[in-house]
Scaffold this active site. Structure first.
Site, PDB file in Angstrom:
ATOM      1  N   SER A   1       2.496  -0.936  -0.182  1.00  0.00           N
ATOM      2  CA  SER A   1       1.205  -0.267  -0.112  1.00  0.00           C
ATOM      3  C   SER A   1       0.135  -0.943  -0.963  1.00  0.00           C
ATOM      4  CB  SER A   1       1.366   1.199  -0.492  1.00  0.00           C
ATOM      5  OG  SER A   1       0.200   1.904  -0.149  1.00  0.00           O
ATOM      6  N   HIS A   2      -0.385  -0.208  -1.943  1.00  0.00           N
ATOM      7  CA  HIS A   2      -1.509  -0.692  -2.733  1.00  0.00           C
ATOM      8  C   HIS A   2      -1.050  -1.428  -3.986  1.00  0.00           C
ATOM      9  CE1 HIS A   2      -0.036   3.239  -3.645  1.00  0.00           C
ATOM     10  NE2 HIS A   2      -0.340   2.983  -4.903  1.00  0.00           N
TER      11      HIS A   2
ATOM     12  N   ASP B   1      -6.484  -0.031   1.913  1.00  0.00           N
ATOM     13  CA  ASP B   1      -5.518  -0.637   0.987  1.00  0.00           C
ATOM     14  C   ASP B   1      -4.683  -1.727   1.671  1.00  0.00           C
ATOM     15  OD1 ASP B   1      -3.898   1.008   2.547  1.00  0.00           O
ATOM     16  OD2 ASP B   1      -2.559   1.492   0.891  1.00  0.00           O
TER      17      ASP B   1
ATOM     18  N   ASP C   1      -1.731  -2.004   3.072  1.00  0.00           N
ATOM     19  CA  ASP C   1      -1.057  -1.775   4.349  1.00  0.00           C
ATOM     20  C   ASP C   1      -1.898  -0.942   5.318  1.00  0.00           C
ATOM     21  OD1 ASP C   1      -0.679   0.445   2.656  1.00  0.00           O
ATOM     22  OD2 ASP C   1       1.026   1.121   3.819  1.00  0.00           O
TER      23      ASP C   1
ATOM     24  N   ASP D   1      -3.262   2.129   5.184  1.00  0.00           N
ATOM     25  CA  ASP D   1      -3.157   3.571   5.415  1.00  0.00           C
ATOM     26  C   ASP D   1      -4.107   4.394   4.543  1.00  0.00           C
ATOM     27  OD1 ASP D   1      -1.753   3.186   3.090  1.00  0.00           O
ATOM     28  OD2 ASP D   1       0.071   4.218   3.740  1.00  0.00           O
ATOM     29  N   ARG D   2      -4.736   3.767   3.551  1.00  0.00           N
ATOM     30  CA  ARG D   2      -5.671   4.531   2.701  1.00  0.00           C
ATOM     31  C   ARG D   2      -7.110   4.217   3.066  1.00  0.00           C
ATOM     32  NH1 ARG D   2      -3.345   5.191  -3.370  1.00  0.00           N
ATOM     33  NH2 ARG D   2      -1.233   5.753  -2.760  1.00  0.00           N
TER      34      ARG D   2
ATOM     35  N   LYS E   1      -0.669   8.066   7.231  1.00  0.00           N
ATOM     36  CA  LYS E   1      -2.098   8.152   6.998  1.00  0.00           C
ATOM     37  C   LYS E   1      -2.740   6.894   7.563  1.00  0.00           C
ATOM     38  CE  LYS E   1      -1.387   7.036   2.127  1.00  0.00           C
ATOM     39  NZ  LYS E   1      -0.175   7.605   1.519  1.00  0.00           N
TER      40      LYS E   1
HETATM   41  C1  VG1 Z   1       0.975   8.317  -4.503  1.00  0.00           C
HETATM   42  C2  VG1 Z   1      -0.086   9.306  -4.105  1.00  0.00           C
HETATM   43  C3  VG1 Z   1       0.415  10.132  -2.944  1.00  0.00           C
HETATM   44  C4  VG1 Z   1       0.827   9.211  -1.793  1.00  0.00           C
HETATM   45  C5  VG1 Z   1       1.828   8.181  -2.275  1.00  0.00           C
HETATM   46  C6  VG1 Z   1       2.178   7.153  -1.229  1.00  0.00           C
HETATM   47  O1  VG1 Z   1       2.130   9.008  -4.904  1.00  0.00           O
HETATM   48  O2  VG1 Z   1      -0.441  10.138  -5.191  1.00  0.00           O
HETATM   49  O3  VG1 Z   1      -0.599  11.023  -2.555  1.00  0.00           O
HETATM   50  O4  VG1 Z   1       1.398   9.945  -0.738  1.00  0.00           O
HETATM   51  O5  VG1 Z   1       1.300   7.493  -3.398  1.00  0.00           O
HETATM   52  O6  VG1 Z   1       1.027   6.465  -0.809  1.00  0.00           O
HETATM   53  P1  VG1 Z   1       2.489   9.264  -6.457  1.00  0.00           P
HETATM   54  O7  VG1 Z   1       3.849   9.913  -6.441  1.00  0.00           O
HETATM   55  O8  VG1 Z   1       2.475   7.919  -7.126  1.00  0.00           O
HETATM   56  O9  VG1 Z   1       1.404  10.143  -6.987  1.00  0.00           O
HETATM   57  V1  VG1 Z   1       1.098   4.901  -0.124  1.00  0.00           V
HETATM   58  O10 VG1 Z   1      -0.444   4.412   0.270  1.00  0.00           O
HETATM   59  O11 VG1 Z   1       2.045   4.081  -1.105  1.00  0.00           O
HETATM   60  O12 VG1 Z   1       2.004   5.164   1.334  1.00  0.00           O
HETATM   61 CO    CO Z   2      -0.806   2.328   1.571  1.00  0.00          CO
END
Ligand code: VG1
Ligand code: CO
Length: 543
Positions: free
Chosen positions: A113-114, A277, A279, A281-282, A376
């Site tokens: 992800s990010h 981000d 991948d 999704d954000r 997302k």
């Molecule tokens: C974070 C965010 C959460 C999101 C998750 C995965 O989790 O707060 O809202 O669903 O990342 O996002 P955490 O447990 O670190 O607060 V992603 O863009 O990695 O699919």
């Molecule tokens: Co992401």
């Protein structure tokens, strides 16, 4: 096809209950590491023979190597067709869509992800199931269980496969199909939004910017925004996917997309700006002189969904994660539709989406989506906003002001305390948990605690219960404080403190967010002692 059975040893690296593995690249580079995880997954799936499998990732470092391994293992397990995005690329929402579109048994989505990428950065693999969503807790637990009992894995002996051009090759009983990673996704977007109206807007003197942060959405944005919707090419920033995301942190928020944010407060500010981000999704949405808080974005889109062809027929319901601001609750009330409050993490939404109970959902962490996919979706949110702006003919800031005038405003911030000692973070949370029962009824200035609890979720679809999903201290409709630990990091602990304060008075809608929340922030400190206990005088990230 020659298939090898390779001896291996069990490993215990996957966190039980999580949909995938997210680790440092060098962990993934260990011999047999990814192979073990993939083997456990294949063993836990129902008959995969002849089925279709989707594979793709955000293009980060190690993407190419991992994809080759996964293709060889899928072929060895009897998968009939492996569909891979050209260059190994697929955004997370596009992968989820493809799984559904192709009736696949599931898909490997390669991303962290990010999180930053490169040889010293993070890598990740998650397995999405046939619905396009993340694997259920049952399945992930079964996979975890299996990883601890492995003795061998199956892999096909194949030469390195060329994924740089679209084609179909027979690997010997298994077809490898390299596809355009964008076409199906673009068609889906076209079915949901009024492309004519958006094109007219983007051709008018409307200045937009989209920052792909060198993640996977660059090519998607080029095709959809520039080629199909006539945005000028210079509207795209950092649109070349890079293996290390240009050394950056591809997280669309006030810190990591700060150039974009600053440009929105400068004299030549664009009418609309957005970022996505690594991948895809954000999403982060900005207007001239305004940052749209993700909870506000969800609320505004829900309220104005009838501006778009895809959602004109109304919303079945909406959902938000518990820490997300309650702005969307008011919209749901007004629309007379159900509203669900889930724990953090997309898979809770997936159950509701599958059951047709909700149409839109979102999280405070810059994630918004709908029943069009099971992840997302960053670009989807951008197109939704553009569609609404095109129909309403007003700017982002005007639109949000109108929203607040009608609904009142939820001032909102998330304070992250990163790089904390894990034990310290856990103890802090435990101490607060122990204090919760005594907080009820207590007064802090004008605010009185109406509820203080450890959030527990009862899934209305499958009847399961998820306990310990974050601590919340509620002051009626006025305000809320939420505290939880991040579950997605690969290193030390991160504590997240969420502050929310409602203002219904029309004279109070234009305030500075941090100033508005200063009092609540002091109350939060009195209750939680985060600063005192961590020895930090301020959060390391405010979004
Ligand atoms: C974070 C965010 C959460 C999101 C998750 C995965 O989790 O707060 O809202 O669903 O990342 O996002 P955490 O447990 O670190 O607060 V992603 O863009 O990695 O699919
Ligand atoms: Co992401």
């Amino acid at each position: 096809m020659r298939i090898a059975e390779v001896e291996t040893r069990p490993f215990r690296d996957q966190k039980p209950g999580t949909a995938g593995l997210r680790k440092k690249v060098r962990v993934f580079q260990q011999p047999h590491y990814l192979e073990n995880f993939a083997q456990a997954i294949f063993e836990c799936l129902d008959d995969v023979t002849g089925r279709t499998l989707i594979v793709g990732g955000d293009g980060r470092y190690h993407n190419d190597v991992a994809i080759q391994t996964l293709i060889r293992m899928a072929a060895a397990h009897g998968i009939g067709r492996i569909v891979v995005g050209q260059g190994g690329l697929l955004s997370t929402p596009a992968a989820s869509h493809l799984i559904r579109l192709r009736g696949a048994i599931g898909g490997f989505v390669l991303t962290a992800s990010h999180n930053p990428a490169g040889p010293g950065g993070d890598f990740g693999v998650k397995f999405n199931v046939a619905s396009g969503g993340q694997a259920s807790e049952q399945l992930t637990n079964a996979i975890f269980e299996r990883t601890t009992r492995l003795s061998r894995y199956r892999i096909a002996r194949l030469p390195p496969l060329d994924l740089s051009r679209r084609r179909e090759v027979d690997l010997g009983g298994c077809i490898l199909e390299v596809i355009d990673p964008i076409a199906d996704y673009a068609a889906l977007m076209q079915s949901l939004f009024d492309f004519e109206a958006i094109r007219a807007l983007l051709r008018s003197p409307f200045h937009m910017r989209f920052d792909a942060m060198h993640g996977v959405t660059g090519p998607y944005a080029r095709r959809i925004l520039v080629d199909m919707l006539d945005a000028p090419p210079q509207a795209l920033l950092r649109s070349e996917p890079l293996a290390d995301f240009g050394g950056g942190h591809p997280d669309p928020n006030l810190r990591y997309a700060d150039d974009l944010v600053r440009s929105c407060f400068a004299p030549q500010a664009p009418d609309f700006a957005a970022a996505s981000d690594g991948d895809g999704d954000r999403n982060m949405i900005l207007g001239r002189g305004l940052f749209v808080s993700p909870g506000d974005s969800l609320a505004a889109l829900a309220r104005l969904a009838d501006c778009t062809p895809g959602y004109r027929r109304g919303l079945a319901g909406v959902a938000r994660s518990m820490p997300t601001s309650r702005a969307v609750d008011l919209v749901a009330q007004r629309l007379g539709i159900p509203r669900f409050e889930t724990p953090t993490g997309w898979r809770f939404f997936c159950n509701l989406l599958e059951a047709g109970r909700i149409t839109l959902c979102g999280e405070e962490s810059f994630g918004t989506s709908s029943d069009h996919t099971r992840e997302k979706d960053g670009l989807w949110a951008v197109l939704f906003w553009l569609n609404v702006l095109a129909v309403r003919g007003i700017g982002v800031a005007e639109l949000m002001r109108e929203h607040w005038r009608t609904m009142g405003r939820h001032y909102y911030r998330r304070h992250d305390y990163e790089d904390l000692d894990e034990d310290l973070a856990r103890e802090l949370l435990e101490a607060l948990r122990a204090r919760l029962p005594r907080l009820r009824g207590e007064r802090f200035g004008a605010l009185q605690v109406t509820a203080a609890e450890d959030f527990e979720y009862h899934d209305p679809v499958d009847g399961s219960t998820s306990a310990h999903q974050g601590l919340r201290i509620v002051f009626g409709d006025e305000a809320r404080i939420v505290v939880r630990l991040s579950g997605t990091g690969t290193g030390a602990a991160t504590l997240r403190l969420y502050l929310e304060r409602y203002e219904g008075d029309s004279a109070e809608l234009e305030g500075d967010v941090d100033a508005k929340l200063a009092g609540l922030s002091r109350v939060a400190e009195r209750i939680t002692g985060v600063r005192r206990r961590t020895g930090r005088d301020q959060p390391s990230l405010v979004t």
